[in-house]
Write a protein that holds these residues in place. Structure first.
Motif, PDB file in Angstrom:
ATOM      1  N   ASN A  31      43.226  49.411  37.499  1.00  0.00           N
ATOM      2  CA  ASN A  31      42.366  48.175  37.868  1.00  0.00           C
ATOM      3  C   ASN A  31      42.004  47.985  39.442  1.00  0.00           C
ATOM      4  O   ASN A  31      41.994  46.779  39.652  1.00  0.00           O
ATOM      5  N   VAL A  32      42.060  49.222  40.075  1.00  0.00           N
ATOM      6  CA  VAL A  32      41.799  48.787  41.455  1.00  0.00           C
ATOM      7  C   VAL A  32      40.398  48.789  41.569  1.00  0.00           C
ATOM      8  O   VAL A  32      39.574  49.514  41.312  1.00  0.00           O
ATOM      9  N   PRO A  33      39.867  47.723  42.283  1.00  0.00           N
ATOM     10  CA  PRO A  33      38.338  47.238  42.503  1.00  0.00           C
ATOM     11  C   PRO A  33      37.742  48.378  43.211  1.00  0.00           C
ATOM     12  O   PRO A  33      38.121  48.684  44.148  1.00  0.00           O
ATOM     13  N   MET A  34      36.573  48.760  42.969  1.00  0.00           N
ATOM     14  CA  MET A  34      35.703  49.673  43.933  1.00  0.00           C
ATOM     15  C   MET A  34      35.003  48.551  44.912  1.00  0.00           C
ATOM     16  O   MET A  34      34.982  47.374  44.710  1.00  0.00           O
ATOM     17  N   PRO A  35      34.445  49.287  45.877  1.00  0.00           N
ATOM     18  CA  PRO A  35      33.871  48.293  46.981  1.00  0.00           C
ATOM     19  C   PRO A  35      32.581  47.695  46.287  1.00  0.00           C
ATOM     20  O   PRO A  35      31.906  48.288  45.413  1.00  0.00           O
ATOM     21  N   PHE A  36      32.429  46.407  46.567  1.00  0.00           N
ATOM     22  CA  PHE A  36      31.040  45.784  46.218  1.00  0.00           C
ATOM     23  C   PHE A  36      31.243  45.457  44.541  1.00  0.00           C
ATOM     24  O   PHE A  36      30.246  45.155  43.845  1.00  0.00           O
ATOM     25  N   GLN A  37      32.612  45.684  43.828  1.00  0.00           N
ATOM     26  CA  GLN A  37      32.605  45.504  42.632  1.00  0.00           C
ATOM     27  C   GLN A  37      32.436  43.628  42.312  1.00  0.00           C
ATOM     28  O   GLN A  37      33.219  43.318  43.112  1.00  0.00           O
ATOM     29  N   GLY A  38      31.668  43.467  41.451  1.00  0.00           N
ATOM     30  CA  GLY A  38      31.457  42.085  41.193  1.00  0.00           C
ATOM     31  C   GLY A  38      30.727  41.471  41.972  1.00  0.00           C
ATOM     32  O   GLY A  38      30.230  40.154  41.742  1.00  0.00           O
ATOM     33  N   VAL A  39      30.109  42.224  43.053  1.00  0.00           N
ATOM     34  CA  VAL A  39      28.966  41.511  44.244  1.00  0.00           C
ATOM     35  C   VAL A  39      27.805  42.147  43.721  1.00  0.00           C
ATOM     36  O   VAL A  39      26.684  41.561  43.653  1.00  0.00           O
TER      37      VAL A  39
END
Length: 206
Positions: free
Chosen positions: A122-130
């Motif tokens: 569950n490591v977030p990707m760049p700009f995930q959620g944005v």
């Protein structure tokens, strides 16, 4: 793109400087793990007995990736100092593959440090959620391609610069290079550090 960055870094070490680093994948793993713990929040926040790792800073891109690269270069410099000052070049490959196996053993046997063979999730990707609607995937592809361009451009310039010529001189004839004032230890360590930076970038993007 990530594999290309990995290959460019390995080529700096082996192809240009003649350093047969059989533990290069360890440096990629260090970059991935360091970027992961910089991206995630502390393990205690997950409220699970099955997740355990050191760190957890909750940083956003690009600071998490920068952290991963810096940690990887630090580990690479440490390995380089140990190997280049203690072991002859002929035994360097054996020493590095032994160090790589030791890393694997520590990861598996001390799960409280690195969550064992399960690794991080569950490591977030760049700009995930944005960004949404697949735009974040395209943005991530752009970041990876930019990483290839920067890494390839720097490698191309370095190989044609005086530093690159010194790497090749040390690779081909260490005694002759020393006679010209080129200290093998210094140049090998610089090639190892720059190759480690590429490994950290590839690992962090992974």
């Amino acid at each position: 793109a990530i594999n290309a960055i990995t290959v460019i870094g390995l080529n700096l070490q082996f192809g240009t400087a003649g350093l047969l680093n059989l533990a290069y994948i360890v440096l990629v793993a260090v970059g991935a793990y360091a970027t992961g713990i910089a991206s995630l929040h502390p393990a205690a926040a997950a409220h699970s007995q099955y997740i355990s790792y050191i760190g957890g800073f909750g940083w956003q891109f690009p600071w998490n990736l920068v952290f991963g690269i810096v940690v990887t270069v630090a580990v690479g410099l440490l390995l380089g100092v140990i190997v280049f000052s203690r072991v002859s070049l002929w035994y360097m490959a054996v020493a590095l593959v032994s160090i790589g196996y030791a890393f694997l053993t520590i990861i598996n046997d001390v799960p409280s440090l690195f969550n064992g063979y399960i690794g991080l999730s569950n490591v977030p990707m760049p700009f995930q959620g944005v960004l949404s609607g697949g735009t974040d995937q395209l943005a991530f592809l752009g970041i990876c391609l930019a990483g290839v361009a920067v890494t390839l451009g720097l490698a191309w310039r370095l190989e044609r610069a005086p530093l690159g010529r010194a790497w090749r001189a040390v690779r081909e004839d260490e005694v002759g290079a020393l006679a010209l004032g080129k200290r093998a230890f210094t140049f090998r360590l610089s090639a190892f550090a720059l190759g480690s930076a590429a490994a950290g970038l590839a690992g962090g993007l992974t």
